[in-house]
Design an enzyme around this catalytic site. Structure first.
Site, short mmCIF file in Angstrom:
data_model
loop_
_atom_site.label_atom_id
_atom_site.label_comp_id
_atom_site.label_asym_id
_atom_site.label_seq_id
_atom_site.Cartn_x
_atom_site.Cartn_y
_atom_site.Cartn_z
N ASP A 7 -7.20 19.47 -14.34
CA ASP A 7 -7.55 18.12 -14.75
C ASP A 7 -7.19 18.02 -16.24
O ASP A 7 -7.86 18.60 -17.10
CB ASP A 7 -9.05 17.87 -14.51
CG ASP A 7 -9.47 16.45 -14.87
OD1 ASP A 7 -8.80 15.82 -15.72
OD2 ASP A 7 -10.49 15.98 -14.32
N LYS A 49 -8.33 6.98 -19.18
CA LYS A 49 -8.69 7.51 -20.50
C LYS A 49 -7.48 7.41 -21.44
O LYS A 49 -7.06 6.32 -21.77
CB LYS A 49 -9.21 8.93 -20.34
CG LYS A 49 -10.20 9.11 -19.17
CD LYS A 49 -11.51 8.36 -19.33
CE LYS A 49 -12.40 8.34 -18.09
NZ LYS A 49 -12.71 9.61 -17.48
N ARG A 91 0.85 -1.20 0.00
CA ARG A 91 0.00 0.00 0.00
C ARG A 91 0.88 1.24 0.00
O ARG A 91 0.61 2.23 -0.67
CB ARG A 91 -0.95 -0.01 1.21
CG ARG A 91 -1.62 1.33 1.46
CD ARG A 91 -2.93 1.23 2.25
NE ARG A 91 -2.85 0.35 3.39
CZ ARG A 91 -2.19 0.60 4.54
NH1 ARG A 91 -1.52 1.73 4.68
NH2 ARG A 91 -2.19 -0.28 5.52
N TYR A 107 -16.56 17.92 -14.83
CA TYR A 107 -16.85 16.49 -14.95
C TYR A 107 -17.86 16.11 -13.86
O TYR A 107 -17.71 16.51 -12.70
CB TYR A 107 -15.54 15.70 -14.79
CG TYR A 107 -15.76 14.22 -14.69
CD1 TYR A 107 -16.25 13.49 -15.77
CD2 TYR A 107 -15.50 13.54 -13.51
CE1 TYR A 107 -16.46 12.13 -15.67
CE2 TYR A 107 -15.70 12.18 -13.40
CZ TYR A 107 -16.19 11.48 -14.48
OH TYR A 107 -16.41 10.13 -14.38
C1 LIG Z 1 -13.22 10.05 -16.21
C2 LIG Z 1 -12.82 11.37 -15.68
C3 LIG Z 1 -12.52 11.54 -14.32
C4 LIG Z 1 -12.67 10.43 -13.31
O1 LIG Z 1 -11.78 9.38 -13.52
P1 LIG Z 1 -12.09 7.84 -13.18
O2 LIG Z 1 -10.85 7.15 -13.60
O3 LIG Z 1 -13.32 7.44 -13.94
O4 LIG Z 1 -12.34 7.76 -11.70
C5 LIG Z 1 -12.11 12.79 -13.91
N1 LIG Z 1 -12.00 13.84 -14.77
C6 LIG Z 1 -12.31 13.71 -16.08
C7 LIG Z 1 -12.17 14.88 -16.99
C8 LIG Z 1 -12.73 12.48 -16.57
O5 LIG Z 1 -13.04 12.36 -17.87
#
Ligand SMILES: *Cc1c(COP(=O)(O)O)cnc(C)c1O
Length: 381
Positions: free
Chosen positions: A176, A201, A51, A104
């Site tokens: 982000d 992503k 962890r 988001y």
């Molecule tokens: C998908 C996404 C998140 C969250 O990420 P997860 O891996 O699904 O928890 C945060 N910000 C943006 C812009 C996203 O597209």
């Protein structure tokens, strides 16, 4: 040493040299939850319990830092776990943050439903308007949280200007960078304090792993992230870390194809009678085009469209494609289509962040663009 290297070279090499014992060119999946000690406290490679740290995760974290031209990277079990860690590391009861007025949905939900219970206040402002963000600042504002381009409306924020606004108000800027990926945009070099990713992503890139990341140059912030990463434990396992690293190696070549295909499809949709508006930062009519040109290498693989026929036409478009799979998420090699109002952004319904009902979001994959064009064309008939 990897600092001076080009982006693609860093993507392939940063974080791991061939294993001195075996010559393995890839970091192994260290499926070990604990590590033997030579006498109490005698750690062999700096690892004690997985962890706290695992060598596969450490390789990923070093790679993530190098990708964002940052000093410190931390990997998490999901983008939301990374978001949660960044918020808890920087905010205390009584503090305030500014978030995008089209954030988001998951970020909005976490702040609106959970953090407000702990005495955190938030305001919303459009990321495309630094003056509006400045006007949203309060004496207790500790964080300006932005996405650019935003999900799903693809609004573009001027990162350097927003860093000036945040710092002028005594706050830190979080970007982000999920939609752009570090190949297209480098927020730390533009003045951001923290970069957050959903590595689910573009970084992972193959729709086979969920993960998140935080990158910063600030050693104090990184220490706070590390404390929570270990203390709260939202860590990725070694297989997830391996898959993410494997995806990252091809990030640059994938992104160029995503961008090529998205540019072609955005242009096609712009002339289509069923489409009322195409939202793509690479189009000259996009209000953020000039800022995007200034701070992005290219414009990404995401396109949003508003359909002339309203919500029904949007729902029909989503269920009529054959190659574009109807699914949430984005950034994988395969093309996806979705209806944000009913799917990814359903949690914003009835709030100031509600998305238009006629909106459809496309995540353009790396398939042959002629096939993608034909699919979109038949689905809009
Ligand atoms: C998908 C996404 C998140 C969250 O990420 P997860 O891996 O699904 O928890 C945060 N910000 C943006 C812009 C996203 O597209």
């Amino acid at each position: 040493m990897t600092d001076q290297l080009g982006f693609s070279t860093r993507a392939v090499h940063a974080g791991f040299d061939p294993d001195p014992q075996t010559g393995a060119v890839n970091v192994p999946i260290y499926a070990s939850s604990t590590f033997a000690q030579d006498g109490v406290g005698g750690l062999r490679g700096g690892f004690e319990y997985a962890r706290t740290g695992n060598p596969t995760r450490t390789a990923l974290e070093a790679n993530l830092a190098a990708l964002e031209s940052g000093r410190h990277g931390r990997a998490f079990a999901s983008g939301m776990a990374a978001t949660d860690c960044a918020l808890r590391a920087t905010l205390r009861p009584g503090d305030h943050l500014v978030i995008p007025d089209d954030a988001y949905g998951g970020t909005f939900r976490l702040i609106d439903k959970v953090f407000t219970q702990w005495g955190i206040e938030y305001s919303v402002a459009p990321v495309s308007d630094p003056d509006a963000v400045r006007n949203a600042l309060r004496p207790n504002t500790k964080l300006v949280w932005v996405e650019t381009p935003t999900n799903p409306l693809l609004n573009v924020g001027d990162i350097a200007a927003l860093a000036g606004v945040a710092h002028g108000g005594g706050a830190k800027l979080v970007v982000d960078n999920t939609f752009a990926s570090p190949y297209l945009q480098q927020p730390l070099l533009l003045g951001a304090d923290i970069v957050i990713h959903s590595t689910t992503k573009y970084l992972g890139g193959h729709s086979d792993v969920v993960g998140g990341a935080l990158i910063t140059d600030d050693p104090e912030l990184d220490a706070a992230f590390a404390f929570l990463q270990n203390g709260a434990g939202a860590v990725p396992g070694p297989t997830d870390a391996f898959l993410t690293l494997r995806g990252i190696k091809t990030l640059a070549v994938r992104m160029d194809r995503h961008c090529d295909n998205a540019e072609t499809i955005a242009e096609f949709l712009s002339g289509h009678p069923a489409v009322a508006q195409v939202i793509y930062p690479g189009l000259p009519q996009h209000p953020g085009n000039a800022v995007a040109q200034k701070q992005m290498r290219r414009f990404g693989g995401m396109i949003s469209v508003r359909l002339a026929g309203g919500r029904d036409a949007a729902l029909k478009f989503c269920s009529s494609t054959k190659l574009f799979t109807l699914a949430e998420s984005l950034g994988g090699v395969e093309s996806l289509i979705e209806h944000p109002g009913a799917m990814t952004h359903a949690s914003t319904a009835g709030s100031a962040l509600e998305v238009p009902a006629d909106l459809v979001r496309l995540s353009v994959g790396i398939e042959d663009v002629s096939d993608l064009l034909a699919d979109v064309e038949q689905a809009l008939l």
